[in-house]
Scaffold this active site. Structure first.
Site, PDB file in Angstrom:
ATOM      1  N   SER A 152       3.700  -1.417  -6.838  1.00 51.64           N
ATOM      2  CA  SER A 152       3.439  -0.016  -7.278  1.00 51.64           C
ATOM      3  C   SER A 152       4.728   1.037  -6.791  1.00 51.64           C
ATOM      4  CB  SER A 152       2.178   0.772  -6.546  1.00 51.64           C
ATOM      5  OG  SER A 152       1.176  -0.167  -7.163  1.00 51.64           O
ATOM      6  N   ASP A 193       7.677   6.048 -19.763  1.00 51.73           N
ATOM      7  CA  ASP A 193       7.025   6.950 -20.874  1.00 51.73           C
ATOM      8  C   ASP A 193       6.641   6.433 -22.119  1.00 51.73           C
ATOM      9  OD1 ASP A 193       6.914   8.632 -18.569  1.00 51.73           O
ATOM     10  OD2 ASP A 193       8.545   9.889 -19.310  1.00 51.73           O
ATOM     11  N   GLY A 239     -25.878 -10.668 -23.500  1.00 49.31           N
ATOM     12  CA  GLY A 239     -26.658 -11.745 -22.616  1.00 49.31           C
ATOM     13  C   GLY A 239     -25.659 -13.116 -22.569  1.00 49.31           C
ATOM     14  N   GLU A 241       2.431  -2.016 -15.818  1.00 54.10           N
ATOM     15  CA  GLU A 241       3.021  -0.672 -16.385  1.00 54.10           C
ATOM     16  C   GLU A 241       2.292   0.435 -15.280  1.00 54.10           C
ATOM     17  OE1 GLU A 241       5.642  -2.237 -17.994  1.00 54.10           O
ATOM     18  OE2 GLU A 241       5.758  -0.464 -18.985  1.00 54.10           O
ATOM     19  N   THR A 245      -0.804   0.758 -12.030  1.00 57.10           N
ATOM     20  CA  THR A 245      -1.850   0.520 -12.064  1.00 57.10           C
ATOM     21  C   THR A 245      -2.661   1.517 -12.316  1.00 57.10           C
ATOM     22  OG1 THR A 245      -2.112   1.135  -9.660  1.00 57.10           O
ATOM     23  CG2 THR A 245      -1.449  -1.149 -10.230  1.00 57.10           C
TER      24      THR A 245
HETATM   25  C1  LIG Z   1       0.300 -10.396 -15.785  1.00 57.65           C
HETATM   26  C2  LIG Z   1       1.018  -9.452 -15.261  1.00 57.65           C
HETATM   27  C3  LIG Z   1       2.360  -8.994 -16.036  1.00 57.65           C
HETATM   28  C4  LIG Z   1       3.148  -8.285 -15.253  1.00 57.65           C
HETATM   29  N1  LIG Z   1       4.491  -8.164 -16.004  1.00 57.65           N
HETATM   30  C5  LIG Z   1       5.451  -7.311 -15.316  1.00 57.65           C
HETATM   31  C6  LIG Z   1       6.844  -7.028 -15.971  1.00 57.65           C
HETATM   32  O1  LIG Z   1       6.954  -7.720 -17.103  1.00 57.65           O
HETATM   33  N2  LIG Z   1       7.768  -6.625 -15.149  1.00 57.65           N
HETATM   34  C7  LIG Z   1       7.545  -5.906 -14.077  1.00 57.65           C
HETATM   35  O2  LIG Z   1       8.394  -5.632 -13.362  1.00 57.65           O
HETATM   36  N3  LIG Z   1       6.268  -6.328 -13.177  1.00 57.65           N
HETATM   37  C8  LIG Z   1       5.214  -6.674 -13.920  1.00 57.65           C
HETATM   38  N4  LIG Z   1       3.807  -6.799 -13.538  1.00 57.65           N
HETATM   39  C9  LIG Z   1       3.765  -6.213 -11.936  1.00 57.65           C
HETATM   40  C10 LIG Z   1       3.048  -5.157 -12.170  1.00 57.65           C
HETATM   41  O3  LIG Z   1       3.702  -4.039 -12.656  1.00 57.65           O
HETATM   42  C11 LIG Z   1       2.446  -4.976 -10.621  1.00 57.65           C
HETATM   43  O4  LIG Z   1       1.620  -5.876 -10.239  1.00 57.65           O
HETATM   44  C12 LIG Z   1       1.955  -3.511 -10.473  1.00 57.65           C
HETATM   45  O5  LIG Z   1       2.797  -2.748 -10.602  1.00 57.65           O
HETATM   46  C13 LIG Z   1       1.241  -3.487  -9.041  1.00 57.65           C
HETATM   47  O6  LIG Z   1       1.957  -3.926  -8.007  1.00 57.65           O
HETATM   48  P1  LIG Z   1       1.448  -4.766  -6.842  1.00 57.65           P
HETATM   49  O7  LIG Z   1       0.874  -6.053  -7.746  1.00 57.65           O
HETATM   50  O8  LIG Z   1       2.380  -4.962  -6.017  1.00 57.65           O
HETATM   51  O9  LIG Z   1       0.502  -4.272  -6.241  1.00 57.65           O
HETATM   52  P2  LIG Z   1       0.475  -3.075  -5.171  1.00 57.65           P
HETATM   53  O10 LIG Z   1       1.384  -2.094  -5.263  1.00 57.65           O
HETATM   54  O11 LIG Z   1       0.309  -3.721  -3.725  1.00 57.65           O
HETATM   55  O12 LIG Z   1      -1.097  -2.294  -5.048  1.00 57.65           O
HETATM   56  C14 LIG Z   1      -2.273  -2.847  -4.711  1.00 57.65           C
HETATM   57  C15 LIG Z   1      -3.449  -1.938  -4.982  1.00 57.65           C
HETATM   58  O13 LIG Z   1      -3.266  -0.729  -4.518  1.00 57.65           O
HETATM   59  C16 LIG Z   1      -3.335   0.108  -5.050  1.00 57.65           C
HETATM   60  N5  LIG Z   1      -2.147   1.403  -4.750  1.00 57.65           N
HETATM   61  C17 LIG Z   1      -1.044   1.045  -4.487  1.00 57.65           C
HETATM   62  N6  LIG Z   1      -0.348   2.174  -4.085  1.00 57.65           N
HETATM   63  C18 LIG Z   1      -1.463   3.204  -4.154  1.00 57.65           C
HETATM   64  C19 LIG Z   1      -1.175   4.711  -3.806  1.00 57.65           C
HETATM   65  N7  LIG Z   1      -0.382   5.189  -3.606  1.00 57.65           N
HETATM   66  N8  LIG Z   1      -2.595   5.300  -4.135  1.00 57.65           N
HETATM   67  C20 LIG Z   1      -3.730   4.870  -4.584  1.00 57.65           C
HETATM   68  N9  LIG Z   1      -3.615   3.397  -4.724  1.00 57.65           N
HETATM   69  C21 LIG Z   1      -2.554   2.486  -4.541  1.00 57.65           C
HETATM   70  C22 LIG Z   1      -2.797  -0.192  -6.449  1.00 57.65           C
HETATM   71  O14 LIG Z   1      -3.373   0.607  -7.559  1.00 57.65           O
HETATM   72  C23 LIG Z   1      -3.643  -1.606  -6.697  1.00 57.65           C
HETATM   73  O15 LIG Z   1      -4.776  -1.582  -6.876  1.00 57.65           O
HETATM   74  C24 LIG Z   1       3.019  -7.810 -14.034  1.00 57.65           C
HETATM   75  C25 LIG Z   1       2.037  -8.025 -13.317  1.00 57.65           C
HETATM   76  C26 LIG Z   1       0.889  -8.946 -14.036  1.00 57.65           C
HETATM   77  C27 LIG Z   1      -0.390  -9.074 -12.997  1.00 57.65           C
END
Ligand SMILES: Cc1cc2nc3c(=O)[nH]c(=O)nc-3n(C[C@H](O)[C@H](O)[C@H](O)COP(=O)(O)OP(=O)(O)OC[C@H]3O[C@@H](n4cnc5c(N)ncnc54)[C@H](O)[C@@H]3O)c2cc1C
Length: 400
Positions: A134, A251, A353, A377, A379
């Site tokens: 994130s 965007d 169901g 893109e 969360t």
């Molecule tokens: C199938 C799949 C395809 C993907 N494809 C791509 C891709 O093509 N390119 C790429 O670069 N990435 C890709 N990703 C990565 C995806 O963008 C990240 O998983 C996502 O950005 C979340 O990062 P993280 O998994 O490190 O979670 P974290 O950032 O560790 O977040 C964990 C949880 O904490 C919450 N959280 C984090 N910060 C905050 C905050 N400040 N306030 C409130 N809640 C918060 C998040 O919403 C989440 O629920 C992909 C992921 C998956 C699962």
């Protein structure tokens, strides 16, 4: 004046996408869900050939210059067919979106023209790292200038179409790396790394809950050397450049991800409606809410959520096509659609169901496919945060 009607040419054009979804994607949906890393080669060949049939498709700008809006419309149709297969279709994908957002006109031509011919190709975008998701401003992958080259070092995870882009086609991966750590966000730049470039390795391909037809790869960059002009845009470190291009990419891509969610949600809604019709379960519109059954209320709530998400998505895409800043609207659409599709598909499983939970039908799969729209893109939480910041006028430092 506001007009939400599609002109006949666009209706016909969308019907072709719907037929593709119904006749080419649905019949193989289960097969590629159950066999995650099998390659749907026949489908790729057909979809690659179709995407180049420009005679029957609107030009690149889309009717009326609405390229992004029309991409959302076709995305909804294809994801009604299968979201995982949609993501696996050979095309410029997220890598192409990054080139469009950050590249110079010459770079756009150079890197994207290959998608007009030859063999099927993919392009991916790699931002996420083991220590940063994130908080994409915390990227640690580096790009060091050496003569006329950049040398990239770091690890990227969860890269959609990473395997196809890096190893199995003549595509590329757009890798976000910092060229100046001390500059923070401003030092982060996108680099096009061509397929098969020495130093870029696919470490593994993930096993996933949903969208299993789409490959998601971990990539490592070990002294990976790319030419100087593979840095998209300007190499100058200014507050106006760098990380802002990441945001500009989002965007453009967030409305498309929202449209994906809407396609999956509509698939589930259509299935439930058909099931009710075949089993004489009434859905009565236009009567007092007091007389509605619990099932009717649930179904109408699902429909309402879907339509609200669709309108937000169309608006976000239309604003982009109209040259307006759509940062707020893109996040609104993405957050709403992710939430809506999660609710709709879970409710669909519930309302049906045991049939909903069974692997006999695709509804349980759509529930699994839906969740990704709340994750990649940006969360659900991050997009809500962006919406709050924009409405309340806070910076990312003030509200995080
Ligand atoms: C199938 C799949 C395809 C993907 N494809 C791509 C891709 O093509 N390119 C790429 O670069 N990435 C890709 N990703 C990565 C995806 O963008 C990240 O998983 C996502 O950005 C979340 O990062 P993280 O998994 O490190 O979670 P974290 O950032 O560790 O977040 C964990 C949880 O904490 C919450 N959280 C984090 N910060 C905050 C905050 N400040 N306030 C409130 N809640 C918060 C998040 O919403 C989440 O629920 C992909 C992921 C998956 C699962």
């Amino acid at each position: 004046m506001i007009d939400f009607e599609l002109e006949p040419q666009s209706v016909n054009w969308l019907a072709i996408y719907h037929a593709t979804a119904e006749q080419l994607m649905r019949p193989i949906s289960r097969q590629y869900d159950e066999n995650e890393h099998e390659e749907p080669r026949q489908f790729w060949q057909t979809s690659w050939a179709a995407s180049r049939n420009t005679a029957s498709a609107p030009d690149d700008r889309g009717p009326g210059g609405l390229r992004n809006l029309y991409t959302c419309l076709s995305t909804e149709e294809l994801c009604w067919g299968d979201a995982g297969l949609f993501l696996s279709i050979p095309n410029p994908g997220l890598g192409g979106a990054a080139v469009m957002a950050a590249g110079t006109p010459e770079q756009k031509m150079r890197f994207l023209s290959r998608f007009r011919g030859g063999k099927p190709k993919w392009a991916a975008m790699a931002i996420t790292e083991p220590g940063c998701g994130s908080d994409s401003a915390a990227i640690t992958t580096t790009a060091r200038r050496e003569g006329d080259d950049w040398v990239i070092n770091g690890t990227k995870i969860f890269c959609t179409a990473g395997l196809m882009s890096a190893e199995k086609s003549e595509g590329f991966v757009v890798v976000w790396a910092t060229i100046d750590r001390s500059a923070g966000r401003a030092g982060i730049k996108p680099f096009v790394v061509e397929h098969s470039t020495p130093g870029m390795t696919v470490v593994r391909v993930e096993n996933k809950l949903g969208i299993r037809a789409s490959d998601t790869a971990m990539l490592s960059f070990d002294n990976c050397r790319v030419p100087f002009d593979h840095l998209l845009g300007s190499a100058e470190v200014t507050p106006a450049g760098g990380f802002k291009d990441v945001m500009a990419t989002f965007d453009a891509t967030r409305p498309i991800v929202a449209a994906m969610a809407i396609g999956v949600g509509r698939a589930a809604l259509d299935f439930v409606r058909d099931f009710f019709e075949q089993n004489n379960v009434p859905l009565r519109y236009g009567i007092s809410p007091r007389r509605l059954t619990a099932i009717e209320r649930d179904f109408m709530e699902m429909e309402t959520q879907l339509k609200a998400a669709r309108l937000l998505t169309w608006r976000a895409a239309w604003m982009l096509d109209s040259g307006m800043r759509n940062n707020l609207e893109a996040s609104m659409a993405k957050a709403k659609a992710g939430k809506a599709v999660t609710l709709i598909t879970q409710k669909a499983v519930e309302l049906l169901g045991p049939l909903g939970y069974s692997r006999k039908e695709l509804v349980e799969k759509w529930m699994r496919d839906a969740k990704i729209n709340d994750i990649f893109e940006g969360t659900q939480q991050i997009n809500q945060l962006i919406v709050a910041r924009r409405i309340l006028g806070y910076s990312s430092k003030e509200l995080n």
